[in-house]
Design a protein around this motif. Structure first.
Motif, PDB file in Angstrom:
ATOM      1  N   ASN A 139     -15.094   8.612  -3.677  1.00 16.02           N
ATOM      2  CA  ASN A 139     -13.670   8.834  -3.934  1.00 16.02           C
ATOM      3  C   ASN A 139     -13.427   8.967  -5.441  1.00 16.02           C
ATOM      4  OD1 ASN A 139     -10.906   8.968  -3.722  1.00 16.02           O
ATOM      5  ND2 ASN A 139     -10.675   7.029  -2.615  1.00 16.02           N
ATOM      6  N   GLY A 142      -7.196   9.839  -6.300  1.00 13.59           N
ATOM      7  CA  GLY A 142      -6.500   9.483  -5.074  1.00 13.59           C
ATOM      8  C   GLY A 142      -5.094   8.976  -5.278  1.00 13.59           C
ATOM      9  N   GLN A 154      -4.616  11.567   0.005  1.00 10.98           N
ATOM     10  CA  GLN A 154      -5.050  10.197  -0.322  1.00 10.98           C
ATOM     11  C   GLN A 154      -6.353  10.142  -1.120  1.00 10.98           C
ATOM     12  OE1 GLN A 154      -4.710   6.757   2.631  1.00 10.98           O
ATOM     13  NE2 GLN A 154      -6.917   7.063   2.632  1.00 10.98           N
ATOM     14  N   GLU A 155      -7.328  11.006  -0.762  1.00 13.77           N
ATOM     15  CA  GLU A 155      -8.640  10.903  -1.418  1.00 13.77           C
ATOM     16  C   GLU A 155      -9.227  12.282  -1.683  1.00 13.77           C
ATOM     17  OE1 GLU A 155     -11.167   8.473   1.109  1.00 13.77           O
ATOM     18  OE2 GLU A 155      -9.502   7.100   1.487  1.00 13.77           O
ATOM     19  N   GLU A 196      -9.729   1.920  -4.123  1.00 10.34           N
ATOM     20  CA  GLU A 196     -11.150   2.221  -3.904  1.00 10.34           C
ATOM     21  C   GLU A 196     -11.850   2.645  -5.191  1.00 10.34           C
ATOM     22  OE1 GLU A 196     -11.340   5.055  -0.698  1.00 10.34           O
ATOM     23  OE2 GLU A 196     -10.684   3.568   0.773  1.00 10.34           O
ATOM     24  N   ALA A 198     -10.913   5.027  -7.235  1.00  7.97           N
ATOM     25  CA  ALA A 198     -10.626   6.407  -7.634  1.00  7.97           C
ATOM     26  C   ALA A 198      -9.552   6.420  -8.721  1.00  7.97           C
ATOM     27  CB  ALA A 198     -10.134   7.209  -6.431  1.00  7.97           C
ATOM     28  N   SER A 355     -10.369   0.377   2.327  1.00  9.12           N
ATOM     29  CA  SER A 355      -9.833   0.255   0.964  1.00  9.12           C
ATOM     30  C   SER A 355      -9.929  -1.183   0.450  1.00  9.12           C
ATOM     31  CB  SER A 355      -8.400   0.773   0.897  1.00  9.12           C
ATOM     32  OG  SER A 355      -7.612   0.214   1.919  1.00  9.12           O
TER      33      SER A 355
END
Ligand code: PGA
Ligand code: ZN
Length: 398
Positions: A139, A142, A154-155, A196, A198, A355
């Motif tokens: 990731n 995001g 989201q990612e 995560e 990102a 997450s």
């Protein structure tokens, strides 16, 4: 020889600073296994139920522990998981909590592997499964439920499909992540990191593609192998009042299908997760029909690692890939069943973190043990590198 002699449950921290369940399983012959449950933020409507950690621990102690201790062999994973399911007595683990269930299920597998003296992936996969190591999807940028104010999608994932080894792939993703950070700062964009790890800058989805493509081109040139792009749209989180909401922009279902199909073509996407909302099998099927030859269309919230929902998807041609998160379904056996049904029907299984994570690395072994082609487990941050470094170790010692 793997009779369970003790099950302990305690509350530990996850990567968001929330409480989660850790289980320890002891067996005869000094078997020891310890595992902890992850936790989602963009959870699917049909996932097994995560209870507050204290409640999950109290309920599992009351209903499950005495059925396991002195009665069940950790080496018989099916029996461990059937016992957890029976102790719970509901169809969604709402009594003992999927967080307690999955922690015990994984800890039992580790205890059995410990007694057998085998690496966990080999215990899970069996000796004939080999030790193919999956490609990590990392990731990079995001937003969504993982970072307020970030992108709508989201990612944005880096997929180093051409990497000659998992170690090369892991370092490629880390390099892309660093390069994205540098490119953002060159543009004068400040960015924190989401749940995560990102980058979560306040940029548009188009800009995110632009930055990620530049970073990937740079790293791919330098390393000399192909890196592609994947997405987790997490579209259920965008869906409200019958359409997909991108800030002030709205897309109907037909427009969303067109939009995703264009993204697949324009950016040669290798992987698209949850491009449509979790109840719309029919729209999923239309998109898969259009672009399923070019990319993986993966169901996360759509399938929630559940064989019944996957069977519906197979029947309607909804996707060609499934995300596997053991805590969505509560046991390793049920996760295995979903992987098996997927593979039998030509669906690629992608093993995934959540997450909210801990340093538990069971999913790395699950991915190797089932020969999954991909694992989604971030790129940086200790709870992510716990899995990535485990993959490097497995590759190095297998
Ligand atoms: P979650 O996000 O763990 O918050 O559900 C991961 C994903 O949607 O894949
Ligand atoms: Zn997802």
């Amino acid at each position: 020889m793997t009779l369970i002699t003790d099950v302990q449950l305690r509350k530990v921290l996850d990567s968001r600073g929330n409480a989660t369940v850790e289980a320890v399983v002891h067996t005869e012959r000094d078997g020891f296994g310890r595992a902890s449950a992850p936790s989602g933020a963009s959870t699917g409507e049909y996932e097994a139920i995560e209870l507050p950690a204290d409640e999950a621990i109290a309920q599992a102690r009351e209903h499950a522990v005495s059925r396991l201790v002195g009665q069940v062999y950790a080496g018989d994973q099916r029996m461990v998981d059937r016992t957890l399911t029976a102790a719970d007595g509901t169809d969604d683990f709402s009594r003992i909590g999927a967080n307690s269930a999955v922690a015990i299920s994984m800890a039992a597998a580790k205890a059995a592997a410990d007694v057998l003296g085998a690496p966990l992936y080999q215990h899970l996969g069996g000796t004939f499964r080999g030790s193919d190591v999956p490609t990590p999807l990392g990731n990079m940028i995001g937003g969504g439920e993982h970072a307020v104010g970030g992108t709508h999608i989201q990612e944005y994932l880096s997929a180093p499909v051409g990497a000659p080894s998992v170690s090369d792939a892991v370092f490629a993703n880390a390099a892309v992540h660093q390069t994205v950070g540098e490119l953002l700062s060159d543009r004068g964009v400040t960015a924190n990191k989401g749940d995560e790890g990102a980058w979560a800058p306040a940029i548009t989805d188009e800009e995110a593609f632009d930055v990620l493509e530049s970073a990937i081109a740079e790293v791919s040139d330098e390393l000399g192998f192909r890196i592609e792009i994947g997405l987790d749209v997490a579209a259920s989180e965008l869906f409200a009042d019958g359409s997909y909401q991108y800030g002030d922009n709205t897309r109907t279902t037909d427009e969303q299908i067109d939009y995703i199909a264009e993204l697949v073509g324009d950016h040669e996407l290798a992987y698209v997760e949850d491009p449509l909302e979790e109840n719309d099998y029919e729209a999923f099927a239309r998109l898969t029909d259009r672009v399923g030859e070019q990319t993986l269309i993966c169901g996360d919230d759509l399938f929630v690692t559940n064989t019944d929902r996957l069977a519906d998807g197979i029947g309607s041609g909804a996707a060609n890939s499934i995300l596997i998160k053991p805590n969505q379904i509560g046991t390793l056996s049920a996760a295995f069943d979903a992987i098996e049904l997927a593979v039998e029907n030509g669906y690629e299984p992608v093993i995934s973190h959540r997450s909210g994570e801990t340093e538990d690395a069971t999913i790395a072994h699950l991915a190797v043990g089932t020969a999954a082609p991909f694992i989604k487990t971030g790129a940086v941050g200790g709870e992510r590198t716990a899995k990535l470094n485990e993959l490097i170790r497995i590759e190095d010692t297998a």
